[in-house]
Design a protein around this motif. Structure first.
Motif, PDB file in Angstrom:
ATOM      1  N   VAL A 197       0.930  -1.138  -0.112  1.00 35.13           N
ATOM      2  CA  VAL A 197      -0.128  -0.008   0.030  1.00 35.13           C
ATOM      3  C   VAL A 197       0.898   1.213  -0.124  1.00 35.13           C
ATOM      4  O   VAL A 197       0.507   2.318  -0.887  1.00 35.13           O
ATOM      5  CB  VAL A 197      -0.950  -0.067   1.115  1.00 35.13           C
ATOM      6  CG1 VAL A 197      -1.683   1.381   1.544  1.00 35.13           C
ATOM      7  CG2 VAL A 197      -1.864  -1.147   0.985  1.00 35.13           C
ATOM      8  N   ALA A 198       1.876   1.282   0.692  1.00 34.46           N
ATOM      9  CA  ALA A 198       2.598   2.478   1.027  1.00 34.46           C
ATOM     10  C   ALA A 198       3.490   2.916  -0.183  1.00 34.46           C
ATOM     11  O   ALA A 198       3.536   4.174  -0.760  1.00 34.46           O
ATOM     12  CB  ALA A 198       3.668   2.414   2.116  1.00 34.46           C
ATOM     13  N   LEU A 199       4.020   1.781  -1.061  1.00 30.47           N
ATOM     14  CA  LEU A 199       4.506   1.869  -2.357  1.00 30.47           C
ATOM     15  C   LEU A 199       3.596   2.267  -3.337  1.00 30.47           C
ATOM     16  O   LEU A 199       3.862   3.389  -4.141  1.00 30.47           O
ATOM     17  CB  LEU A 199       5.173   0.509  -2.897  1.00 30.47           C
ATOM     18  CG  LEU A 199       5.794   0.624  -4.259  1.00 30.47           C
ATOM     19  CD1 LEU A 199       7.048   1.604  -4.106  1.00 30.47           C
ATOM     20  CD2 LEU A 199       6.445  -0.777  -4.507  1.00 30.47           C
ATOM     21  N   GLY A 200       2.375   1.767  -3.245  1.00 33.61           N
ATOM     22  CA  GLY A 200       1.324   2.380  -4.330  1.00 33.61           C
ATOM     23  C   GLY A 200       1.095   3.750  -4.262  1.00 33.61           C
ATOM     24  O   GLY A 200       0.976   4.463  -5.236  1.00 33.61           O
ATOM     25  N   LEU A 201       1.098   4.443  -3.185  1.00 30.43           N
ATOM     26  CA  LEU A 201       0.812   5.819  -2.610  1.00 30.43           C
ATOM     27  C   LEU A 201       1.912   6.530  -3.229  1.00 30.43           C
ATOM     28  O   LEU A 201       2.107   7.535  -3.892  1.00 30.43           O
ATOM     29  CB  LEU A 201       0.569   5.901  -0.895  1.00 30.43           C
ATOM     30  CG  LEU A 201      -0.702   5.341  -0.712  1.00 30.43           C
ATOM     31  CD1 LEU A 201      -0.618   5.548   1.023  1.00 30.43           C
ATOM     32  CD2 LEU A 201      -1.776   6.116  -1.266  1.00 30.43           C
ATOM     33  N   ALA A 202       3.168   6.067  -2.705  1.00 31.43           N
ATOM     34  CA  ALA A 202       4.459   6.668  -3.405  1.00 31.43           C
ATOM     35  C   ALA A 202       4.657   6.735  -4.903  1.00 31.43           C
ATOM     36  O   ALA A 202       5.518   7.586  -5.332  1.00 31.43           O
ATOM     37  CB  ALA A 202       5.692   6.016  -2.634  1.00 31.43           C
ATOM     38  N   ALA A 274      15.303   7.229 -10.983  1.00 29.67           N
ATOM     39  CA  ALA A 274      15.706   7.714  -9.485  1.00 29.67           C
ATOM     40  C   ALA A 274      14.443   7.813  -8.983  1.00 29.67           C
ATOM     41  O   ALA A 274      14.355   7.757  -7.740  1.00 29.67           O
ATOM     42  CB  ALA A 274      16.088   9.350  -9.993  1.00 29.67           C
ATOM     43  N   ALA A 275      13.274   8.338  -9.522  1.00 36.09           N
ATOM     44  CA  ALA A 275      11.842   8.487  -8.855  1.00 36.09           C
ATOM     45  C   ALA A 275      11.583   7.334  -8.288  1.00 36.09           C
ATOM     46  O   ALA A 275      10.961   7.372  -7.102  1.00 36.09           O
ATOM     47  CB  ALA A 275      11.070   9.242  -9.833  1.00 36.09           C
ATOM     48  N   VAL A 276      11.720   6.042  -8.960  1.00 36.73           N
ATOM     49  CA  VAL A 276      11.316   4.875  -8.382  1.00 36.73           C
ATOM     50  C   VAL A 276      12.059   4.583  -7.092  1.00 36.73           C
ATOM     51  O   VAL A 276      11.562   4.152  -6.235  1.00 36.73           O
ATOM     52  CB  VAL A 276      11.607   3.618  -9.312  1.00 36.73           C
ATOM     53  CG1 VAL A 276      11.053   2.324  -8.815  1.00 36.73           C
ATOM     54  CG2 VAL A 276      10.626   4.098 -10.795  1.00 36.73           C
ATOM     55  N   HIS A 277      13.320   4.741  -7.289  1.00 34.29           N
ATOM     56  CA  HIS A 277      14.173   4.345  -6.017  1.00 34.29           C
ATOM     57  C   HIS A 277      13.708   5.210  -4.842  1.00 34.29           C
ATOM     58  O   HIS A 277      13.752   4.842  -3.791  1.00 34.29           O
ATOM     59  CB  HIS A 277      15.625   4.602  -6.259  1.00 34.29           C
ATOM     60  CG  HIS A 277      16.294   3.531  -7.326  1.00 34.29           C
ATOM     61  ND1 HIS A 277      16.388   2.246  -6.957  1.00 34.29           N
ATOM     62  CD2 HIS A 277      16.717   3.647  -8.743  1.00 34.29           C
ATOM     63  CE1 HIS A 277      16.758   1.473  -7.985  1.00 34.29           C
ATOM     64  NE2 HIS A 277      16.896   2.338  -9.022  1.00 34.29           N
ATOM     65  N   ALA A 278      13.482   6.593  -5.161  1.00 32.55           N
ATOM     66  CA  ALA A 278      12.868   7.223  -3.897  1.00 32.55           C
ATOM     67  C   ALA A 278      11.666   6.793  -3.578  1.00 32.55           C
ATOM     68  O   ALA A 278      11.452   6.707  -2.230  1.00 32.55           O
ATOM     69  CB  ALA A 278      12.969   8.798  -4.462  1.00 32.55           C
ATOM     70  N   ALA A 279      10.812   6.575  -4.429  1.00 33.54           N
ATOM     71  CA  ALA A 279       9.569   5.926  -3.786  1.00 33.54           C
ATOM     72  C   ALA A 279       9.851   4.562  -3.052  1.00 33.54           C
ATOM     73  O   ALA A 279       8.773   4.322  -2.128  1.00 33.54           O
ATOM     74  CB  ALA A 279       8.595   5.602  -5.066  1.00 33.54           C
ATOM     75  N   ALA A 280      10.209   3.756  -3.455  1.00 32.89           N
ATOM     76  CA  ALA A 280      10.475   2.596  -2.796  1.00 32.89           C
ATOM     77  C   ALA A 280      11.114   2.795  -1.612  1.00 32.89           C
ATOM     78  O   ALA A 280      11.037   2.058  -0.787  1.00 32.89           O
ATOM     79  CB  ALA A 280      11.635   1.509  -3.699  1.00 32.89           C
TER      80      ALA A 280
END
Ligand code: ADP
Ligand code: MG
Length: 322
Positions: A197-202, A274-280
């Motif tokens: 869930v947290a990843l989906g939001l991010a 980079a945006a994916v790494h930050a979200a993860a």
């Protein structure tokens, strides 16, 4: 003492409402979504013998029934609000219902959502949950937004990977033998999936498309490719897997990661690494790039030498005959 229908609802599935206007006990529940938000709604049913084995402990079954539903909200980037439970039970036994409710409500508490109603009937064991979530207009992650050039990503446990749930199923079927510790690890992956869930939001505003892995990576990615009218090439060597699965034969490892099912990780596409790494990182999970979206239709998997890997499996289909 035998439990009646209304006793069991009151004892195991009724708690004071917090966010809902009206919860269990009336003809409808009343929810108050945040003004201006879109409602995200999804149902998933778990049927004994189809979606779970009779060996699953009831607390884990309660957890999983809600987890697979929260996973759908995660895949849409929706924030969970509440859920309903439609339950068919062969018998009303406290020894089963108490841990079932405990496992389910503990996960609900982790995500700060409440059970607002449902239905209870006698019958073959079957749990159907409907979840409600919310998402700002236009920000839901969908299957139809993948674009050529996007990376194809999967989430997974830090230090782990895809396919352990399928490995557990093969151990239950007697096709593989695992050590006691290895079996318990695989079994936890199968019985206690963690909805992302947290990843989906991010990933709102970061991912161009998303889906949760329930029926196997190849089939689930196939849905994204079809809805987005694109193709993809995956790198077999990039597929994340646990040390446990890495210790199995290469063929089994490929089958479990590409066609395993029951992973409940997110598969998504995104143009900006980079945006994916930050979200993860924000979400506290790992994410690995496993390939790239291409304009040419179809799904290809290649090995380290660039050779095409044969794909004899299909995504899970309850009505497929083979
Ligand atoms: P109705 O007769 O209107 O269908 P029910 O008698 O089936 O209502 O249910 C009584 C109340 O208990 C309703 O508020 C319903 O939403 C709730 N309920 C029934 N089963 C469950 C369950 N398994 N979990 C949570 N709430 C439930
Ligand atoms: Mg009813």
């Amino acid at each position: 003492m035998a439990l009646g229908e209304f006793d069991l609802i009151a004892r195991f599935f009724t708690r004071p409402v917090r966010r809902a206007v009206l919860g269990v006990g009336d003809d409808c529940a009343l929810l108050q979504p945040t003004p201006g938000m879109q409602l995200a709604v999804s149902s998933d049913m778990l049927v004994e013998g189809r979606h779970f084995l009779s060996t699953v402990p009831p607390d884990r079954l309660g957890h999983k029934a809600l987890a697979v539903n929260l996973s759908d909200l995660a895949a849409c980037g929706a924030r969970p609000l509440a859920f309903m439970l439609a339950l068919a039970l062969p018998r009303a036994e406290e020894a089963f219902l108490a841990p079932l409710a405990q496992g389910m409500l503990a996960l609900a508490d982790e995500h700060d959502i409440e059970l607002v109603g449902g239905d209870t009937t006698a019958g073959p064991l079957n749990l159907c949950i409907t979840v409600f979530g919310e998402v700002p207009p236009g920000q839901a992650l969908r299957r139809d937004g993948a674009r050529p050039g996007d990376g194809v990503w999967v989430s997974h446990p830090v230090g782990g990977g895809l396919g352990d749930a399928r490995l557990a199923l093969e151990a239950f079927r007697g096709r593989v033998t695992l050590s006691g510790e290895g079996f318990e690890q695989a079994r936890r992956a199968m019985e206690l999936p963690q909805p992302r869930v947290a990843l989906g939001l991010a990933l709102r505003g970061v991912a161009t498309s998303a889906i949760d892995l329930s029926d196997g990576l190849l089939g689930d990615l196939g849905h994204v490719l079809q809805r987005s009218a694109v193709g993809a090439t995956l790198q077999a060597d990039a597929l994340p897997c646990s040390a446990l699965l890495a210790g199995q034969s290469p063929a089994l490892r490929l089958e479990c990661t590409l066609a395993g099912g029951d992973d409940y990780e997110l598969l998504f596409t995104a143009p900006d690494d980079a945006a994916v790494h930050a979200a993860a990182r924000d979400a506290g999970v790992a994410a690995t790039c496993i390939g790239r979206i291409e304009a040419a239709p179809g799904l290809r998997v290649v090995d380290g030498a660039g050779r095409t890997v044969p794909l004899p499996w299909r995504g899970f289909d309850h009505f497929a005959s083979d």
